[in-house]
Design a protein around this motif. Sequence first.
Motif, PDB file in Angstrom:
ATOM      1  N   LEU A  61      38.481  45.205  51.810  1.00  0.00           N
ATOM      2  CA  LEU A  61      37.281  44.367  51.732  1.00  0.00           C
ATOM      3  C   LEU A  61      36.091  45.151  51.177  1.00  0.00           C
ATOM      4  CD1 LEU A  61      37.593  42.347  55.062  1.00  0.00           C
ATOM      5  CD2 LEU A  61      38.031  41.549  52.726  1.00  0.00           C
ATOM      6  N   LYS A  62      36.018  46.430  51.531  1.00  0.00           N
ATOM      7  CA  LYS A  62      34.969  47.285  50.968  1.00  0.00           C
ATOM      8  C   LYS A  62      35.193  47.465  49.470  1.00  0.00           C
ATOM      9  CE  LYS A  62      34.116  49.952  55.198  1.00  0.00           C
ATOM     10  NZ  LYS A  62      34.229  51.285  55.847  1.00  0.00           N
ATOM     11  N   TRP A  63      36.451  47.613  49.084  1.00  0.00           N
ATOM     12  CA  TRP A  63      36.792  47.747  47.661  1.00  0.00           C
ATOM     13  C   TRP A  63      36.414  46.480  46.899  1.00  0.00           C
ATOM     14  CZ3 TRP A  63      40.307  44.630  45.049  1.00  0.00           C
ATOM     15  CH2 TRP A  63      40.580  45.004  43.721  1.00  0.00           C
ATOM     16  N   ARG A  64      36.692  45.329  47.483  1.00  0.00           N
ATOM     17  CA  ARG A  64      36.351  44.056  46.827  1.00  0.00           C
ATOM     18  C   ARG A  64      34.845  43.933  46.656  1.00  0.00           C
ATOM     19  NH1 ARG A  64      40.593  40.335  46.653  1.00  0.00           N
ATOM     20  NH2 ARG A  64      39.137  38.608  46.386  1.00  0.00           N
ATOM     21  N   GLU A  65      34.100  44.414  47.641  1.00  0.00           N
ATOM     22  CA  GLU A  65      32.642  44.376  47.542  1.00  0.00           C
ATOM     23  C   GLU A  65      32.153  45.297  46.432  1.00  0.00           C
ATOM     24  OE1 GLU A  65      28.696  45.109  50.380  1.00  0.00           O
ATOM     25  OE2 GLU A  65      30.722  45.265  51.201  1.00  0.00           O
ATOM     26  N   LYS A  66      32.756  46.488  46.349  1.00  0.00           N
ATOM     27  CA  LYS A  66      32.364  47.451  45.322  1.00  0.00           C
ATOM     28  C   LYS A  66      32.640  46.912  43.921  1.00  0.00           C
ATOM     29  CE  LYS A  66      33.403  52.121  43.644  1.00  0.00           C
ATOM     30  NZ  LYS A  66      34.198  53.360  43.877  1.00  0.00           N
ATOM     31  N   TRP A  67      33.781  46.270  43.743  1.00  0.00           N
ATOM     32  CA  TRP A  67      34.161  45.735  42.437  1.00  0.00           C
ATOM     33  C   TRP A  67      33.632  44.319  42.221  1.00  0.00           C
ATOM     34  CZ3 TRP A  67      37.034  47.692  38.246  1.00  0.00           C
ATOM     35  CH2 TRP A  67      37.430  49.033  38.392  1.00  0.00           C
ATOM     36  N   VAL A  69      34.500  41.518  43.436  1.00  0.00           N
ATOM     37  CA  VAL A  69      35.608  40.603  43.176  1.00  0.00           C
ATOM     38  C   VAL A  69      35.265  39.171  43.588  1.00  0.00           C
ATOM     39  CG1 VAL A  69      38.017  40.074  43.751  1.00  0.00           C
ATOM     40  CG2 VAL A  69      37.321  42.449  43.383  1.00  0.00           C
ATOM     41  N   ASP A  70      34.498  39.022  44.657  1.00  0.00           N
ATOM     42  CA  ASP A  70      34.189  37.690  45.166  1.00  0.00           C
ATOM     43  C   ASP A  70      32.793  37.203  44.794  1.00  0.00           C
ATOM     44  OD1 ASP A  70      36.692  37.405  46.694  1.00  0.00           O
ATOM     45  OD2 ASP A  70      35.872  39.043  47.896  1.00  0.00           O
ATOM     46  N   THR A  71      32.069  38.001  44.020  1.00  0.00           N
ATOM     47  CA  THR A  71      30.695  37.616  43.660  1.00  0.00           C
ATOM     48  C   THR A  71      30.543  37.434  42.152  1.00  0.00           C
ATOM     49  OG1 THR A  71      30.094  39.983  43.735  1.00  0.00           O
ATOM     50  CG2 THR A  71      29.654  38.659  45.712  1.00  0.00           C
ATOM     51  N   THR A  72      30.474  38.519  41.411  1.00  0.00           N
ATOM     52  CA  THR A  72      30.229  38.395  39.967  1.00  0.00           C
ATOM     53  C   THR A  72      31.508  38.252  39.134  1.00  0.00           C
ATOM     54  OG1 THR A  72      30.238  40.799  39.614  1.00  0.00           O
ATOM     55  CG2 THR A  72      28.133  39.774  40.200  1.00  0.00           C
ATOM     56  N   LEU A  73      32.637  38.728  39.661  1.00  0.00           N
ATOM     57  CA  LEU A  73      33.869  38.695  38.862  1.00  0.00           C
ATOM     58  C   LEU A  73      34.289  37.280  38.445  1.00  0.00           C
ATOM     59  CD1 LEU A  73      36.116  40.409  37.589  1.00  0.00           C
ATOM     60  CD2 LEU A  73      37.442  40.098  39.700  1.00  0.00           C
ATOM     61  N   VAL A 122      38.578  46.975  31.205  1.00  0.00           N
ATOM     62  CA  VAL A 122      39.980  46.562  31.125  1.00  0.00           C
ATOM     63  C   VAL A 122      40.509  46.208  32.513  1.00  0.00           C
ATOM     64  CG1 VAL A 122      42.306  47.260  30.473  1.00  0.00           C
ATOM     65  CG2 VAL A 122      40.363  47.970  29.057  1.00  0.00           C
ATOM     66  N   ILE A 123      40.190  47.038  33.498  1.00  0.00           N
ATOM     67  CA  ILE A 123      40.665  46.784  34.863  1.00  0.00           C
ATOM     68  C   ILE A 123      40.038  45.514  35.416  1.00  0.00           C
ATOM     69  CG2 ILE A 123      40.625  47.643  37.237  1.00  0.00           C
ATOM     70  CD1 ILE A 123      40.936  50.458  36.120  1.00  0.00           C
ATOM     71  N   ARG A 124      38.744  45.303  35.144  1.00  0.00           N
ATOM     72  CA  ARG A 124      38.083  44.085  35.623  1.00  0.00           C
ATOM     73  C   ARG A 124      38.755  42.831  35.056  1.00  0.00           C
ATOM     74  NH1 ARG A 124      33.024  43.762  37.904  1.00  0.00           N
ATOM     75  NH2 ARG A 124      32.439  41.934  36.689  1.00  0.00           N
ATOM     76  N   MET A 125      39.158  42.891  33.799  1.00  0.00           N
ATOM     77  CA  MET A 125      39.810  41.732  33.214  1.00  0.00           C
ATOM     78  C   MET A 125      41.165  41.482  33.871  1.00  0.00           C
ATOM     79  SD  MET A 125      41.160  40.910  29.421  1.00  0.00           S
ATOM     80  CE  MET A 125      42.646  41.750  29.928  1.00  0.00           C
ATOM     81  N   ILE A 126      41.915  42.554  34.128  1.00  0.00           N
ATOM     82  CA  ILE A 126      43.219  42.410  34.788  1.00  0.00           C
ATOM     83  C   ILE A 126      43.038  41.846  36.193  1.00  0.00           C
ATOM     84  CG2 ILE A 126      45.213  43.681  35.670  1.00  0.00           C
ATOM     85  CD1 ILE A 126      44.847  45.617  33.289  1.00  0.00           C
TER      86      ILE A 126
END
Length: 334
Positions: A61-67, A69-73, A122-126
């Motif tokens: 969940l911390k990783w998802r916040e950092k990346w 994933v649930d907000t801007t992605l 690239v990782i964000r797109m994947i």
Amino acid sequence: MAPMSNAVVGIDDDQRFALMKFRRSVKDVLRPEHNDHFLLRWLRARQWDPEAAEKMLRDSLKWREKWEVDTTLPSWQAPEVLQKHFPSGSTGFDKEGSPVIIVPFVGLDVWGLLHSFTRTEVIRMILKHLENYLAIARKQALTHGPDALKVTVIFDLEGFNIRQYAWKPAAEMVFTLLKLYEANYPEILKSCFIVNAPKVFSLAFSVIKKFMHEYTISKIKIFGTDTKKWQAQVLNLIDKDQLPVHYGGTMVDENGDPRCSLIVKPGGKVPKCYYSKNTSEKQKNYNKVTIKTGEKHVLDLLCADNDSVLKCLNLANDILKISLNTYVFRIITF
């Protein structure tokens, strides 16, 4: 088919108790969509240890916040050329309602992508692709039941060339993606078919699987170029009307393409006009040496650890292990 329900079947009393304990320990971070089927993924990934599962989930969940994933992605749009040249797509669902993801691996130009965009892009797109497929799976589960919550993947290695992945940035990205997957997407893979795999792929896979959980490895089936063997296995899980003709199905796209290239993007070589002007590779200094057949080239290596081992790949695709307790390493061509 059975509709989606939060009720869990097929677990014993000890596992049900572990689920209850796990749910109670993470209730402060759970969202409405985090039902018992979601929690079971983390428990199974940690062999039903509630404490280990809690740590794994909280770290994720911390990783998802950092990346984000649930907000801007969800609203982030990858550059058009990145979307165009990343090979993947989905033509339907397997017999249990799970999304089927097809990746024509030969169309993945890692060199071109990483010279045109940052590894983060690239990782964000994947990640965005994967999150979209999981959202589809959750929707499918509402009518098909929990068996639809996972994904079925076909990796087509026709034309696979290992040279791209001998390049350090490419290898690093692959290992990064594997680590991200194992740490943050446990138990989402139903089955993975790797088809048209050349013999050299066994060498690459022997390295890759060291970064994978045993559960993930158990879901992977590798096949060579005998289409009769792998198509029969694929069709056990996926109906023909959900697959392109090229993979044993009956689908073609609007252009009549048996690979359904309008749906499953083939990728392809990234034009050099998209390459960044200031790449990190260009800023490095290299010494180029041409070694003729049968000749030697001597390199002085400073190694303080006598127990170190250097692994290199020769032209015959054999792994050479050389003890580094001396300062001289000879490269010999064959």
